[in-house]
Scaffold this active site. Structure first.
Site, mmCIF file in Angstrom:
data_model
loop_
_atom_site.group_PDB
_atom_site.id
_atom_site.type_symbol
_atom_site.label_atom_id
_atom_site.label_comp_id
_atom_site.label_asym_id
_atom_site.label_seq_id
_atom_site.Cartn_x
_atom_site.Cartn_y
_atom_site.Cartn_z
ATOM 1 N N TYR A 44 0.828 -1.210 0.000
ATOM 2 C CA TYR A 44 0.000 0.000 0.000
ATOM 3 C C TYR A 44 0.866 1.265 0.000
ATOM 4 C CZ TYR A 44 -4.558 -2.174 1.030
ATOM 5 O OH TYR A 44 -5.742 -2.869 0.977
ATOM 6 N N LYS A 62 3.338 -15.482 1.379
ATOM 7 C CA LYS A 62 3.551 -16.136 0.086
ATOM 8 C C LYS A 62 5.061 -16.349 -0.028
ATOM 9 C CE LYS A 62 2.042 -17.562 -3.944
ATOM 10 N NZ LYS A 62 1.226 -18.788 -4.069
ATOM 11 N N ASP A 109 -2.698 -18.446 -0.500
ATOM 12 C CA ASP A 109 -3.688 -19.144 -1.340
ATOM 13 C C ASP A 109 -4.325 -20.308 -0.577
ATOM 14 O OD1 ASP A 109 -1.190 -20.346 -1.411
ATOM 15 O OD2 ASP A 109 -1.233 -20.841 -3.547
ATOM 16 N N ASP A 122 -6.158 -7.528 3.930
ATOM 17 C CA ASP A 122 -7.309 -6.856 3.337
ATOM 18 C C ASP A 122 -8.217 -7.890 2.674
ATOM 19 O OD1 ASP A 122 -8.900 -4.704 2.389
ATOM 20 O OD2 ASP A 122 -7.967 -4.942 0.419
ATOM 21 N N ASP A 147 -12.012 -9.628 4.218
ATOM 22 C CA ASP A 147 -13.291 -9.568 3.495
ATOM 23 C C ASP A 147 -13.840 -10.972 3.274
ATOM 24 O OD1 ASP A 147 -13.274 -6.821 3.301
ATOM 25 O OD2 ASP A 147 -13.768 -6.793 1.164
HETATM 26 C C1 IPM Z 1 -10.201 -1.867 4.535
HETATM 27 C C2 IPM Z 1 -10.432 -1.075 3.296
HETATM 28 C C3 IPM Z 1 -9.235 -0.173 3.094
HETATM 29 C C4 IPM Z 1 -7.999 -1.024 2.931
HETATM 30 C C5 IPM Z 1 -9.379 0.810 1.954
HETATM 31 C C6 IPM Z 1 -10.600 1.645 2.140
HETATM 32 C C7 IPM Z 1 -8.151 1.647 1.806
HETATM 33 O O1 IPM Z 1 -10.665 -1.906 2.211
HETATM 34 O O2 IPM Z 1 -10.051 -1.250 5.604
HETATM 35 O O3 IPM Z 1 -10.149 -3.096 4.454
HETATM 36 O O4 IPM Z 1 -7.756 -1.574 1.857
HETATM 37 O O5 IPM Z 1 -7.261 -1.128 3.894
HETATM 38 MN MN MN Z 2 -10.727 -3.990 2.711
#
Ligand code: IPM
Ligand code: MN
Length: 368
Positions: free
Chosen positions: A142, A191, A223, A247, A251
């Site tokens: 990032y 990885k 993975d 990240d 999710d």
């Molecule tokens: C999260 C979000 C952020 C990230 C974005 C909004 C920059 O997706 O907090 O997971 O990727 O860290």
């Molecule tokens: Mn995110």
């Protein structure tokens, strides 16, 4: 630093509406548990770009630095999509993490019993799942050098994943410490078969493990982890990983194990005593902004984490979590959490219900 100061950053998209409900619930907790918190609002993200030409105005950053906790909403929208990276709303959040040096992002994937049928996995795979993801968020791909070059009609772009040993060590230390308070099993996800960064992660984490011999440490490729999270989620306790892998995995964990990215809170912590950051893990969902149909649970629960981690108000934090659970058990659902037979409520109604349940929980606690 003011002892009881909290800055709220509503942001863009559904940010302002989910934050309004979180604020309502926090103020209710503030009253009933006599927390003495002072909540102040500042502008960041797209709203700040429009007003001041930058996503994180220095006045906002200063206010955050002087607060104990920052509760944010969501950032971004189509109107800023073509902007260069320093003029994108998301940069507010990325710069805030960097500037506050809050390196350990903590996300809990713990299914709510009431939402089991919403999550796509079979109930027996989900019952008892309780995972903490500790994600590094101030370095890695990032923040490494990035560029876009053109030669003739062709373009080339690069983002660089870079980690220093101390950046790995400090977040790994957090993960080991958290493991010690739980089932003492830590999975470091990387990885390392391909990436040099991951090989450095392995070395640093392995060395640090000597200080935490009671914790069982395993390494897993990302993975495989993505696959194992859906096949055998109960095998995980604490997951430690880098910025981008965390990240993606968080999710996945929230959508598949909990039922939606909309309910997961997150805490982003630096050293003890530094300002900490809290907020939902979902995006601004601009399509539904302003329609009062957003799900405020991730933000409300992030407020609870702030009470727990920053203000050490465990009772109030747990009461908010119980209030959320109660409202879900009673069958109330935001549109995105709807399943047949449930009662659909808007964003504001959801906030009101949780604030009401919180009030009665607080009342009961006072009597005992
Ligand atoms: C999260 C979000 C952020 C990230 C974005 C909004 C920059 O997706 O907090 O997971 O990727 O860290
Ligand atoms: Mn995110």
């Amino acid at each position: 630093m003011s002892d009881k100061k909290v800055i709220v950053l509503p942001g863009d998209g559904i940010g302002p509406e989910v934050l309004r409900e979180a604020r309502k619930v926090l103020e209710e907790a503030n009253r009933h548990f006599e927390l003495g918190l002072v909540l102040e609002e500042r502008v960041a993200g797209g709203a700040a770009l429009d007003k001041y030409g930058e996503p994180l105005p220095s006045e906002t950053l200063q206010a955050c630095r002087h607060a104990r906790g920052v509760l944010h909403g969501t950032f971004g929208g189509p109107e800023w999509d073509e902007n260069p990276s320093h003029k994108r709303p998301l940069t507010a959040l990325l710069n805030l993490r960097k500037e506050l040096d809050v390196y350990a992002n903590i996300r809990y994937a713990r299914p709510f019993p009431a939402l089991l049928s919403k999550a796509p996995l079979k109930d027996e795979l989900l019952e008892g799942v309780d995972i903490v993801i500790v994600r590094e968020v101030t370095s890695g791909i990032y923040y490494g050098p990035k560029e876009r070059r053109s030669s003739g009609r062709s373009f080339r772009a690069s983002d660089t994943m870079m980690y220093a040993d101390f950046e790995i060590e400090r977040v790994a230390r957090r993960a080991f410490e958290i493991s010690q308070t739980r089932n003492k099993k830590l999975t470091c996800v990387d990885k390392a078969n391909v990436l040099e960064c991951s090989r450095l992660w392995r070395k640093v984490v392995r060395d640090l493990h000597r200080e935490y011999p009671d914790v069982e440490l395993e390494f897993m490729y990302v993975d495989i982890c993505a696959m194992q999270l859906v096949l055998n989620p109960k095998n995980f306790d604490v997951v430690l990983t880098s910025n981008i892998f965390g990240d993606i995995l968080s999710d996945e964990a929230s959508a598949v194990l909990v039922g939606s990215v909309g309910v997961l809170p997150s805490a982003t912590l630096g050293e003890e005593g530094q300002t900490s950051l809290f907020g939902p893990i979902h995006g601004p969902v601009n399509e539904i902004a302003g329609k009062d149909i957003a799900n405020p649970l991730g933000t409300i629960l992030s407020g609870a984490l702030m009470l727990r981690f920053v203000f050490k108000e465990e009772k109030a934090a747990a009461a908010i979590e119980r209030a959320v659970e109660k409202v879900l058990d009673e069958g109330y659902r935001s549109a995105e959490l709807m399943t047949p037979g449930m009662i659909k409520v808007g964003c504001m109604e959801m906030g009101n219900l949780i604030a009401e349940r919180l009030k009665s929980i607080a009342g009961q606690l006072k009597q005992t």
